[in-house]
Design an enzyme around this catalytic site. Structure first.
Site, mmCIF file in Angstrom:
data_model
loop_
_atom_site.group_PDB
_atom_site.id
_atom_site.type_symbol
_atom_site.label_atom_id
_atom_site.label_comp_id
_atom_site.label_asym_id
_atom_site.label_seq_id
_atom_site.Cartn_x
_atom_site.Cartn_y
_atom_site.Cartn_z
ATOM 1 N N ARG A 93 0.849 -1.199 0.000
ATOM 2 C CA ARG A 93 0.000 0.000 0.000
ATOM 3 C C ARG A 93 0.885 1.248 0.000
ATOM 4 O O ARG A 93 0.607 2.222 -0.700
ATOM 5 C CB ARG A 93 -0.928 0.002 1.222
ATOM 6 C CG ARG A 93 -1.738 1.280 1.331
ATOM 7 C CD ARG A 93 -2.635 1.324 2.555
ATOM 8 N NE ARG A 93 -3.443 2.539 2.560
ATOM 9 C CZ ARG A 93 -4.418 2.791 3.409
ATOM 10 N NH1 ARG A 93 -4.733 1.910 4.337
ATOM 11 N NH2 ARG A 93 -5.097 3.918 3.360
ATOM 12 N N ASN A 147 -10.352 -4.062 -0.682
ATOM 13 C CA ASN A 147 -10.241 -2.993 -1.671
ATOM 14 C C ASN A 147 -9.322 -3.369 -2.817
ATOM 15 O O ASN A 147 -8.597 -4.357 -2.721
ATOM 16 C CB ASN A 147 -9.732 -1.722 -0.974
ATOM 17 C CG ASN A 147 -10.896 -0.891 -0.472
ATOM 18 O OD1 ASN A 147 -11.913 -0.762 -1.144
ATOM 19 N ND2 ASN A 147 -10.743 -0.341 0.723
ATOM 20 N N CYS A 170 -18.997 -1.411 0.929
ATOM 21 C CA CYS A 170 -18.045 -0.452 1.500
ATOM 22 C C CYS A 170 -18.752 0.291 2.612
ATOM 23 O O CYS A 170 -19.956 0.538 2.531
ATOM 24 C CB CYS A 170 -17.630 0.529 0.416
ATOM 25 S SG CYS A 170 -16.821 1.999 1.032
ATOM 26 N N ASP A 171 -18.006 0.656 3.627
ATOM 27 C CA ASP A 171 -18.670 1.323 4.757
ATOM 28 C C ASP A 171 -18.700 2.849 4.643
ATOM 29 O O ASP A 171 -19.298 3.524 5.471
ATOM 30 C CB ASP A 171 -18.021 0.915 6.086
ATOM 31 C CG ASP A 171 -16.566 1.326 6.172
ATOM 32 O OD1 ASP A 171 -16.105 2.146 5.356
ATOM 33 O OD2 ASP A 171 -15.863 0.822 7.075
ATOM 34 N N HIS A 200 -16.629 4.507 -3.742
ATOM 35 C CA HIS A 200 -15.748 5.646 -3.444
ATOM 36 C C HIS A 200 -15.921 6.784 -4.450
ATOM 37 O O HIS A 200 -14.973 7.562 -4.693
ATOM 38 C CB HIS A 200 -14.269 5.219 -3.372
ATOM 39 C CG HIS A 200 -13.961 4.408 -2.144
ATOM 40 N ND1 HIS A 200 -12.688 4.017 -1.803
ATOM 41 C CD2 HIS A 200 -14.763 3.928 -1.149
ATOM 42 C CE1 HIS A 200 -12.709 3.316 -0.681
ATOM 43 N NE2 HIS A 200 -13.971 3.248 -0.257
ATOM 44 N N TYR A 263 -14.329 10.487 -0.909
ATOM 45 C CA TYR A 263 -13.301 10.165 -1.914
ATOM 46 C C TYR A 263 -13.394 11.040 -3.158
ATOM 47 O O TYR A 263 -12.461 11.044 -3.969
ATOM 48 C CB TYR A 263 -13.353 8.677 -2.295
ATOM 49 C CG TYR A 263 -12.817 7.782 -1.205
ATOM 50 C CD1 TYR A 263 -11.498 7.346 -1.223
ATOM 51 C CD2 TYR A 263 -13.628 7.385 -0.148
ATOM 52 C CE1 TYR A 263 -11.005 6.531 -0.218
ATOM 53 C CE2 TYR A 263 -13.144 6.569 0.873
ATOM 54 C CZ TYR A 263 -11.830 6.150 0.828
ATOM 55 O OH TYR A 263 -11.347 5.347 1.834
ATOM 56 N N ARG A 283 -0.858 7.841 3.966
ATOM 57 C CA ARG A 283 -1.817 7.153 4.850
ATOM 58 C C ARG A 283 -1.300 5.775 5.276
ATOM 59 O O ARG A 283 -1.488 5.379 6.419
ATOM 60 C CB ARG A 283 -3.168 7.059 4.131
ATOM 61 C CG ARG A 283 -4.232 6.301 4.912
ATOM 62 C CD ARG A 283 -4.632 6.996 6.202
ATOM 63 N NE ARG A 283 -5.521 6.182 7.016
ATOM 64 C CZ ARG A 283 -5.532 6.182 8.359
ATOM 65 N NH1 ARG A 283 -4.734 6.983 9.050
ATOM 66 N NH2 ARG A 283 -6.364 5.418 9.012
HETATM 67 P P1 NAD Z 1 -3.855 -5.504 6.749
HETATM 68 O O1 NAD Z 1 -2.692 -5.639 5.831
HETATM 69 O O2 NAD Z 1 -3.621 -5.134 8.159
HETATM 70 O O3 NAD Z 1 -4.663 -6.885 6.801
HETATM 71 C C1 NAD Z 1 -4.888 -7.680 5.719
HETATM 72 C C2 NAD Z 1 -4.616 -9.124 6.056
HETATM 73 O O4 NAD Z 1 -4.899 -9.897 4.891
HETATM 74 C C3 NAD Z 1 -3.157 -9.422 6.426
HETATM 75 O O5 NAD Z 1 -3.090 -10.101 7.654
HETATM 76 C C4 NAD Z 1 -2.667 -10.283 5.289
HETATM 77 O O6 NAD Z 1 -1.728 -11.276 5.676
HETATM 78 C C5 NAD Z 1 -3.954 -10.909 4.797
HETATM 79 N N1 NAD Z 1 -3.908 -11.413 3.428
HETATM 80 C C6 NAD Z 1 -3.261 -10.898 2.369
HETATM 81 N N2 NAD Z 1 -3.475 -11.656 1.288
HETATM 82 C C7 NAD Z 1 -4.287 -12.663 1.671
HETATM 83 C C8 NAD Z 1 -4.867 -13.775 1.005
HETATM 84 N N3 NAD Z 1 -4.646 -14.000 -0.295
HETATM 85 N N4 NAD Z 1 -5.662 -14.605 1.710
HETATM 86 C C9 NAD Z 1 -5.888 -14.398 3.017
HETATM 87 N N5 NAD Z 1 -5.358 -13.376 3.705
HETATM 88 C C10 NAD Z 1 -4.569 -12.517 3.037
HETATM 89 O O7 NAD Z 1 -4.858 -4.482 6.057
HETATM 90 P P2 NAD Z 1 -6.041 -3.649 6.686
HETATM 91 O O8 NAD Z 1 -5.659 -2.212 6.683
HETATM 92 O O9 NAD Z 1 -6.464 -4.228 7.969
HETATM 93 O O10 NAD Z 1 -7.198 -3.835 5.611
HETATM 94 C C11 NAD Z 1 -7.728 -5.074 5.267
HETATM 95 C C12 NAD Z 1 -8.597 -4.971 4.041
HETATM 96 O O11 NAD Z 1 -9.894 -4.476 4.374
HETATM 97 C C13 NAD Z 1 -8.064 -4.033 2.972
HETATM 98 O O12 NAD Z 1 -8.348 -4.543 1.681
HETATM 99 C C14 NAD Z 1 -8.884 -2.782 3.204
HETATM 100 O O13 NAD Z 1 -8.922 -1.953 2.076
HETATM 101 C C15 NAD Z 1 -10.220 -3.401 3.509
HETATM 102 N N6 NAD Z 1 -11.205 -2.508 4.136
HETATM 103 C C16 NAD Z 1 -12.262 -2.143 3.387
HETATM 104 C C17 NAD Z 1 -13.239 -1.345 3.926
HETATM 105 C C18 NAD Z 1 -14.400 -0.939 3.080
HETATM 106 O O14 NAD Z 1 -15.255 -0.235 3.539
HETATM 107 N N7 NAD Z 1 -14.489 -1.359 1.837
HETATM 108 C C19 NAD Z 1 -13.138 -0.907 5.227
HETATM 109 C C20 NAD Z 1 -12.065 -1.320 5.984
HETATM 110 C C21 NAD Z 1 -11.093 -2.141 5.420
HETATM 111 C C1 G6P Z 2 -13.059 3.697 4.712
HETATM 112 C C2 G6P Z 2 -13.130 3.182 3.312
HETATM 113 C C3 G6P Z 2 -12.423 1.878 3.169
HETATM 114 C C4 G6P Z 2 -11.016 1.991 3.707
HETATM 115 C C5 G6P Z 2 -11.134 2.343 5.171
HETATM 116 C C6 G6P Z 2 -9.861 2.374 5.951
HETATM 117 O O1 G6P Z 2 -13.890 2.979 5.537
HETATM 118 O O2 G6P Z 2 -14.432 3.020 2.877
HETATM 119 O O3 G6P Z 2 -12.473 1.465 1.845
HETATM 120 O O4 G6P Z 2 -10.316 0.783 3.546
HETATM 121 O O5 G6P Z 2 -11.747 3.599 5.241
HETATM 122 O O6 G6P Z 2 -8.978 3.277 5.448
HETATM 123 P P1 G6P Z 2 -7.599 3.504 6.199
HETATM 124 O O7 G6P Z 2 -6.931 4.542 5.393
HETATM 125 O O8 G6P Z 2 -7.953 3.940 7.582
HETATM 126 O O9 G6P Z 2 -6.895 2.167 6.172
HETATM 127 MN MN MN Z 3 -14.503 1.649 1.079
#
Ligand code: NAD
Ligand code: G6P
Ligand code: MN
Length: 441
Positions: A93, A147, A170-171, A200, A263, A283
């Site tokens: 990232r 994402n 997405c939240d 987004h 976004y 970030r």
């Molecule tokens: P992070 O890196 O802390 O956690 C991700 C985890 O996924 C890690 O432990 C990693 O080892 C694991 N991983 C990677 N590839 C994998 C695979 N192929 N199979 C199983 N596990 C795997 O990241 P984070 O900041 O905690 O975010 C996690 C995900 O959630 C991200 O994609 C983030 O964008 C998403 N997210 C989305 C929203 C939303 O609203 N759409 C909100 C919050 C987080």
């Molecule tokens: C929002 C977005 C997510 C994003 C999350 C965490 O909830 O909708 O898509 O992954 O924020 O973002 P951050 O920058 O805190 O990891």
């Molecule tokens: Mn999102």
């Protein structure tokens, strides 16, 4: 009341801790039989898993809790799979953000060149994971919020065209509604939004008071211009999130018709954002220094003490709560409203049918039923057609292993918008993503 089995993919995520606690807090409304964490990084997940053992032992002893790196053990018997993986982890990232910014373009997790780079990585791993899930849990509901959700949703739609139990969510729209409730001083669940866009990249056209039907958007606009805009949980947020919400005031001044998803700042002010973000501390760096450290430190402290102590409270976790509410709607056929990512098919009347759009849906056991928003104005339509083209071209690049399609996606993108810049940043990202992207020819 029927109890459900849930697996979290990305068990080592920084968001898992919030889920574990929320499953305890919400055990009456969404009772779990079994919870499984799955991750490909054992070391990372074990820390969260050991915390979970202590938490559930003290607060939810009847729950069967497992953490594993084995796909069969993870998926067999599951009713729901929550997907929160991060292909390449937070260090990748950081590259998605640093590399474009070092070339004067927005570097961001889901938007611009960084978002497309993450998209190509994520699609590779998500498609593999969904095939694994379907081998062992053919009927499980897959709730994806990994994402960049827009690109992942488009790729899953194509790879699994007949699978009606994959839902992308997405939240952020709900977070914006929650922010409005803070401004208005009301409970967020009394707000009934009308929303359209891509993930987004959307707008609220109305926010109704659920009891009276009054459209509160004019009042919300006035309050934003007087007081600015803050996340509901501003006190817990890092500075960059406060800046992001702050930009909503500017967006509303320049484009007052609708209330934007936060976004929009990247799409509408790409040059301003690129020149105001720090290419050496983005970030991703803030997350690694903040949320990631906090989560793993808390788990390690509890593991060392062998007991929760004061590490459990009633402060709700909006993100986890929303995802659990989505599962609950499906589990108990609630047919309540959620903002979800679905195939358009006329929901936005003047947009192509096969776009993955984000709109309000009623959600129950048979899946989402999108609510139509009719024709959208030319300005928003133009922006969205441009972006949906980028998302589709990135999916094309993945399925066809096509450099040309990737170049076209990058060229069209508002945060790049130039063929020569597009080639330069694409080549740099190919280098940075070796082994994680398909081999583009
Ligand atoms: P992070 O890196 O802390 O956690 C991700 C985890 O996924 C890690 O432990 C990693 O080892 C694991 N991983 C990677 N590839 C994998 C695979 N192929 N199979 C199983 N596990 C795997 O990241 P984070 O900041 O905690 O975010 C996690 C995900 O959630 C991200 O994609 C983030 O964008 C998403 N997210 C989305 C929203 C939303 O609203 N759409 C909100 C919050 C987080
Ligand atoms: C929002 C977005 C997510 C994003 C999350 C965490 O909830 O909708 O898509 O992954 O924020 O973002 P951050 O920058 O805190 O990891
Ligand atoms: Mn999102």
């Amino acid at each position: 009341m029927r109890k459900f089995s849930v697996c979290i993919v990305g068990g080592g995520s920084t968001f898992t801790l919030g889920f574990l606690k929320s499953f305890v807090r919400m055990r009456e409304q969404f009772p779990l039989k079994k919870l499984v964490l799955f991750d490909i990084d054992k070391e990372r997940q074990d820390i969260i898993g050991k915390f979970g053992e202590i938490l559930f032992n003290e607060k939810f002893p009847e729950l069967e809790f497992v953490y594993t790196t084995d796909v069969k053990e993870a998926y067999e018997g599951m009713d729901f799979v929550f997907m929160q993986m991060r292909a390449g982890g937070l260090p990748m990232r950081a590259k998605d953000e640093h590399i474009p910014l070092s070339m004067g373009m927005v570097g961001q997790e889901t938007c611009g060149a960084g978002g497309m780079a993450y998209g190509l990585r994520s699609v590779v791993d998500m498609i593999k994971a969904v095939h694994d899930i379907r081998e062992f849990a053919p009927a499980a509901w897959i709730l994806n919020y990994s994402n960049p959700a827009a690109i992942v949703a488009e790729a899953l739609r194509r790879e699994f065209p007949n699978d009606k139990r994959i839902l992308n969510i997405c939240d952020q729209p709900e977070n914006v509604v929650r922010s409005c409730s803070r401004l208005l001083g009301v409970d967020w669940e009394t707000l009934d939004p009308v929303y359209f866009g891509l993930n987004h990249y959307g707008w609220f056209t109305h926010i109704y008071d659920i009891n009276t039907g009054e459209d509160l958007l004019p009042k919300i606009k006035d309050l934003i211009s007087q007081n600015g805009f803050l996340p509901q949980d501003a006190e817990q947020r890092d500075p960059s999130w406060l800046d992001t919400y702050g930009m909503v005031e500017t967006l509303m001044k320049d484009y007052p018709e609708f209330l934007p998803n936060t976004y929009n700042q990247y799409y509408l002010y790409p040059e301003y954002k690129a020149s105001h973000l720090n290419p050496d501390f983005t970030r991703a760096d803030e997350v690694m220094a903040g949320r990631e450290k906090r989560v793993f430190t808390e788990c390690k402290e509890v593991i060392a003490a062998g007991t929760l102590g004061d590490k459990f409270d009633d402060i709700s976790d909006a993100h986890a709560e929303m995802m659990i509410n989505v599962a609950e709607a499906i589990a108990y056929n609630k047919n309540n409203r959620h903002i979800l990512i679905v195939e358009n098919n006329g929901a936005i009347n003047n947009m192509q049918d096969d776009a993955m759009v984000e709109v309000v849906c009623e959600l129950g056991t048979n899946g989402p039923r999108p609510m139509r928003v009719g024709n959208i104005p030319q300005f928003n339509l133009g922006l969205l057609v441009n972006q949906v083209s980028c998302e589709k071209l990135i999916a094309d690049a993945y399925f066809e292993k096509s450099y040309q399609k990737a170049l076209e996606a990058f060229t069209l993108n508002r945060m790049i918008n130039d063929g020569k810049k597009a080639r330069k940043i694409l080549d740099a990202l190919i280098e940075a993503n070796k082994g994680m992207w398909p081999d583009l020819k």
